[in-house]
Design an enzyme around this catalytic site. Structure first.
Site, PDB file in Angstrom:
ATOM      1  N   ASP A   1       0.844  -1.205   0.030  1.00  0.00           N
ATOM      2  CA  ASP A   1       0.066  -0.095  -0.080  1.00  0.00           C
ATOM      3  C   ASP A   1       0.880   1.083  -0.023  1.00  0.00           C
ATOM      4  OD1 ASP A   1       0.930  -1.053   2.492  1.00  0.00           O
ATOM      5  OD2 ASP A   1      -0.195   0.515   3.479  1.00  0.00           O
ATOM      6  N   GLU A   2       0.265   2.205  -0.396  1.00  0.00           N
ATOM      7  CA  GLU A   2       0.890   3.625  -0.253  1.00  0.00           C
ATOM      8  C   GLU A   2       2.353   3.927  -0.718  1.00  0.00           C
ATOM      9  OE1 GLU A   2      -1.662   5.591   3.494  1.00  0.00           O
ATOM     10  OE2 GLU A   2      -0.006   4.351   3.829  1.00  0.00           O
ATOM     11  N   VAL A   3       2.651   3.370  -1.655  1.00  0.00           N
ATOM     12  CA  VAL A   3       3.842   3.572  -2.461  1.00  0.00           C
ATOM     13  C   VAL A   3       3.915   5.100  -2.871  1.00  0.00           C
ATOM     14  CG1 VAL A   3       5.305   2.705  -4.456  1.00  0.00           C
ATOM     15  CG2 VAL A   3       3.870   1.001  -3.052  1.00  0.00           C
TER      16      VAL A   3
END
Ligand SMILES: *[C@@H]1O[C@H](CO)[C@@H](O)[C@H](O)[C@H]1NC(C)=O
Ligand SMILES: *[C@@H]1O[C@H](CO)[C@@H](O)[C@H](O)[C@H]1NC(C)=O
Ligand SMILES: *[C@@H]1O[C@H](CO)[C@@H](O)[C@H](O)[C@H]1NC(C)=O
Ligand SMILES: *[C@@H]1O[C@H](CO)[C@@H](O)[C@H](O)[C@H]1NC(C)=O
Ligand SMILES: *[C@@H]1O[C@H](CO)[C@@H](O)[C@H](O)[C@H]1NC(C)=O
Ligand SMILES: *[C@@H]1O[C@H](CO)[C@@H](O)[C@H](O)[C@H]1NC(C)=O
Ligand SMILES: *[C@@H]1O[C@H](CO)[C@@H](O)[C@H](O)[C@H]1NC(C)=O
Length: 622
Positions: free
Chosen positions: A342-344
C-alpha cells in the site's frame, strides 16, 4: 459541592447493595429509543434464539462441562478457561435455596458426524453450532470443535448473576447459530507503537468473546521492526525501538498458540515495498535513497522520507524477501501472508537517478510499472513458497495482475461509500475481498446527529449500520468471494495504555455485523445489548469504554482501582495489572486464572457504605 455529588453517587450505588447487579442506564433529558436488553443478551446475536423467561439456578463453581471429545486439547483447555468467566472473581454468588429443584445439572459439548480434534481453524472452517437447554441439561452440538468453542462462549453469556446474587440461566433455550461471514478480524499495528505480548493475548481473549476469528498482525512498518527474524536478526536488532521492543520466536509462538486455542488464525503482514524505513537501519542497500535539490538522502516532508521505499532494481531485495517470507511461512501456520503493498509514495523512486536509469534500461516507463514489477517478483516468491497473498487494494488499483486466490483488502472509498461498488467489481474479476474501509477504529469521533432526540448518536452506530453487501449485484458465486471484514486500529496514537479501551466495545459492533443476520440492523436496539456486553467485558477484566450513561454494578469502580493498582479495592488479580508490570519481559508463565470469590470485596463495600453513610448524614445535618 462536587465532593458532595461524588459522595451522593457512591452512596446511591451502595444503598442498592448493587454489587453484582445488572447494567443500569440513567436517562434524564433524552429518553432513548430502542428496545431494552435482557441482562444476558448474547453478543453477537445468534441467527436464531428462542428462550423461556423462567430460570434455572446454577451452583457457583459447580457445573460440570462434559465433552465427547475431551481429549482434544482445545476443548479441554476451553473448559478450564470458562470457570472464571462463568463465575467472575470477587462477586458474591449464593448457593441455590435448599428447597430449589430447578438447578442446571450439566453442560455437554458434543461433536457430531465424526468431527475431529483439528489443530488450527481454517479459512472455511464450519463454526455452526446448536445450543439447547431443556430438562436441566445444556447441550452444545457441532460437527467441528470450532462450533463447540463458539457455542461454549454463547452458553457463558447466557449465564448471569441476578439482583439477589443467584447465578441463573433461562430454563429452556433453543439456539441455531452460524456466522454470516467466514473472515471476521482485527488488525493491530505493532510498529508505530509496540504492543506487548500480554496485551496482544488479552486482545485475543476479547476477540473470542466476540466470536472473531482472524488476528491480522501488522508486524513491521517505517517506525520499527519488532519481529525478530532468525535468518536476519539484524533487522530487529537495529530496527526495533530497543531490545525490549521485540517479538522473539518464542513470543510469536506464544501468540499463535494463544490464538489457536481460541479458534483464531494469525495472519502476519510484512508490508513492502513502501513502509520500510525501519529496514534501512540494518540493510540500507535495500532502500531507495531519495533525492531532492540535486542531493541524495533528502527528506521532503509530506512527500517522501530520506529512505522509505525498497529499491526494486536491487537484486538483494528479492533474496532477502524470499528468505524472510519462507521463515514467516514456517513460523505462522496460517498459509496466508499479508504483503501490504500500500501507499507506494513513488516520488522517491523518480527522484533517484540510478533508479531512473535502471528503469530506462529495462523499459519500465512509469513508477506504477515499477511497482508492478516489484509486486510480480514478490508474488512469484509467494508462489514458490506455496503461500497465499493478501494485499491492500492499492496494488490492484495499479493494474497489477494478481494470481487467482489473492485476497484484496479494501480500505479506500470511505467518503462516498464507493467501497461498496469496489467489492462488486473485485468479486466480478474473481478476487476474494475483505472489507475494512468503514472500520478504521483508530479514528475517534461522535456518531451522527439524531433529530428525534437532539443528541449525537454513539460512534459505534456508524460501524454497526454498515451493510457490506449494500450495493452487491453479483451472482451467488461472486457473493462467496466477499469473505468478510476486519476492524483496523492503526498505531499512531495507540499503544498498550489505550488499545483495549479504544477497540472495545467499538469492535464488537463490527463483530456482530460480520456474524449476525443482515436484517438485525437496528442500532437503537443494539445499543442496549452492547451496553450489557460492555459490562460483561468489564466483569472479565477488560477495560472496555462506556456506551451509555449509567453504571454496571461496581465493575467499573473495580476497573479504575485495578488500573492504578489500589490495594484497598483488592482487585489485583485482574490480568490488566500484570500487563502493565510485565511490559519489559512478557512472561507466559504467569497464572492468569483469577482466584475464586473471597469475602474481602463484600467487607470493603459494607465498610465503605458505613463510612459514606456517616459522611452523608454529617453533611446533611451540618
Ligand atoms: C432469558 O431470561 C431472561 C430473564 O427472564 C429474559 O429477560 C430474557 O429475555 C430471556 N432470554 C431470551 C433470549 O429470551
Ligand atoms: C456447516 O455444518 C452444518 C451442520 O452443522 C451444515 O448444516 C451446514 O451446511 C454447514 N455449512 C457449510 C457452509 O458447510
Ligand atoms: C423459534 O420459534 C419460532 C416460532 O415458534 C420457530 O419458527 C423457530 O424454528 C424456533 N427456532 C428455534 C431455534 O427453535
Ligand atoms: C548509483 O550507482 C552507482 C554505481 O553503482 C553508485 O556508486 C551510486 O552510489 C549510486 N547512487 C545512488 C544515488 O544510489
Ligand atoms: C518498450 O516497451 C514498449 C511498450 O510496451 C514497446 O513498444 C517497446 O518495443 C519496448 N522496447 C524495448 C526496447 O523493449
Ligand atoms: C425518529 O422517530 C421516528 C418515529 O419513531 C422513526 O421512524 C425514525 O427512524 C426516527 N429517526 C431517527 C433518526 O432515529
Ligand atoms: C434492515 O433490516 C430490515 C429487515 O429487518 C430491512 O428491511 C432493511 O432493508 C434493512 N436495512 C438495511 C440498511 O440493510
Amino acid at each position: 459541592m462536587k465532593r458532595l455529588i461524588a459522595l451522593l453517587e457512591v452512596y446511591a450505588i451502595l444503598l442498592n447493595f448493587c454489587v453484582n447487579c445488572e447494567i443500569t442506564v440513567i436517562e434524564v433529558k433524552y429518553p432513548l429509543e430502542g428496545q431494552r436488553s435482557p441482562p444476558n443478551a448474547v453478543w453477537p446475536h445468534p441467527q436464531q434464539i428462542n428462550a423461556s423467561l423462567d430460570l434455572l439456578y446454577i451452583r457457583p463453581h459447580d457445573i460440570t462441562i462434559f465433552s465427547n471429545i475431551e481429549t482434544c486439547d482445545i476443548i479441554a483447555k476451553a473448559i478450564e478457561r470458562y470457570d472464571p468467566l462463568l463465575f467472575p472473581p470477587k462477586l458474591t454468588m449464593h448457593e441455590p435455596p435448599s428447597s430449589a429443584d430447578n438447578i442446571l445439572q450439566s453442560v455437554s459439548l458434543n461433536i457430531r458426524d465424526g468431527g475431529q480434534c483439528e489443530q488450527y481453524i481454517q479459512p472455511t472452517s464450519n463454526e455452526t453450532y446448536t445450543l439447547t437447554i431443556s430438562q436441566q441439561i445444556a447441550i452444545v452440538e457441532s460437527t467441528t470443535i470450532w462450533g463447540l468453542l463458539r457455542g461454549l462462549e454463547t452458553f457463558s453469556q447466557l449465564v448471569y448473576i441476578n439482583k439477589d446474587n443467584y447465578v441463573v440461566i433461562n430454563s429452556t433455550v433453543n439456539i441455531v447459530d452460524s456466522p454470516r461471514f467466514h473472515h471476521r478480524g482485527i488488525m493491530l499495528d505493532s510498529s508505530r507503537h509496540f504492543l506487548p505480548v500480554p496485551i496482544i493475548k488479552k486482545n485475543l481473549d476479547v476477540m473470542s468473546y466476540n466470536k472473531l476469528n482472524v488476528f491480522h498482525w501488522h508486524l513491521v512498518d517505517d517506525q520499527s521492526f519488532p519481529f525478530e527474524s532468525e535468518a536476519f536478526p539484524e533487522l530487529s536488532a537495529k530496527g526495533a525501538f530497543s531490545a525490549d521492543h521485540v517479538y522473539t520466536p518464542s513470543d510469536v509462538a506464544d501468540v499463535i498458540e494463544h490464538a489457536r486455542l481460541r479458534g483464531i488464525r494469525v495472519i502476519p503482514e510484512i508490508d513492502t515495498p513502501g513502509h520500510t524505513h525501519s529496514w534501512s537501519k540494518s540493510m540500507p542497500e535495500l532502500l531507495t535513497v531519495c533525492w531532492a535539490n540535486g542531493r541524495p538522502n533528502q527528506a521532503v516532508y509530506g512527500v517522501q522520507g530520506e529512505m522509505e521505499i525498497f529499491n526494486p532494481s536491487e537484486p538483494r531485495v528479492y533474496t532477502v524477501m524470499e528468505r524472510l517470507l519462507r521463515e514467516v511461512k514456517e513460523k505462522f501456520p496460517s498459509n496466508y501472508i499479508h504483503l501490504g503493498m500500500d501507499e507506494v509514495y513513488d516520488k522517491c523512486w523518480s527522484s533517484n537517478p540510478n533508479v531512473s536509469a535502471w528503469m530506462q534500461a529495462v523499459n519500465i516507463t512509469s513508477t506504477k510499472g515499477l511497482h508492478a514489477y516489484y509486486a510480480d517478483r514478490v508474488l512469484n516468491i509467494m508462489r514458490n513458497i506455496d503461500s497465499i497473498p493478501i494485499v491492500w487494494q492499492d496494488v490492484w488499483d495499479e493494474q497489477v495482475e494478481l494470481p487467482t486466490g489473492t485476497i484484496i483488502q479494501v480500505w479506500k472509498g470511505g467518503a462516498d461509500n464507493s467501497w461498496a461498488s469496489y467489492l462488486n467489481n473485485a468479486a466480478k474479476q474473481g478476487y476474494n475481498v475483505i472489507l475494512s474501509t468503514p472500520w478504521y477504529l483508530n479514528y475517534i469521533s461522535y456518531g451522527k446527529y439524531n433529530t428525534n432526540t437532539s443528541v449525537m448518536n454513539l460512534e459505534f452506530f456508524k460501524y454497526y449500520e454498515i451493510e457490506p453487501l449494500m450495493k452487491f449485484t453479483g451472482t451467488e458465486e461472486e457473493k462467496k468471494r466477499i469473505l468478510g471484514g476486519e476492524a483496523c486500529i492503526w498505531g499512531e496514537f495507540i499503544d498498550s495504555t489505550n488499545v483495549l479501551t479504544t477497540l472495545w466495545p467499538r469492535a464488537s459492533a463490527v463483530a456482530e455485523r460480520l456474524w449476525s443476520a443482515a436484517t438485525l440492523n437496528n442500532s437503537e436496539d443494539a445499543q442496549f445489548r452492547l451496553d450489557v456486553h460492555r459490562c460483561r467485558l468489564l466483569r472479565r477484566g477488560i477495560p472496555a469504554q462506556p456506551i451509555l450513561n449509567g453504571y454496571c454494578g461496581n465493575y467499573e469502580l473495580g476497573m479504575a482501582k485495578s488500573m492504578i493498582n489500589d490495594p484497598v479495592f483488592n482487585y489485583d488479580e485482574s490480568v490488566w495489572v500484570d500487563v502493565i508490570i510485565t511490559t519489559a519481559q512478557p512472561s507466559s508463565t504467569k497464572s492468569t486464572t483469577p482466584n475464586i470469590a473471597s469475602p474481602i470485596h463484600t467487607f470493603t463495600s459494607v465498610g465503605l457504605f458505613v463510612i459514606t453513610e456517616l459522611l452523608f448524614l454529617t453533611i446533611i445535618f451540618s
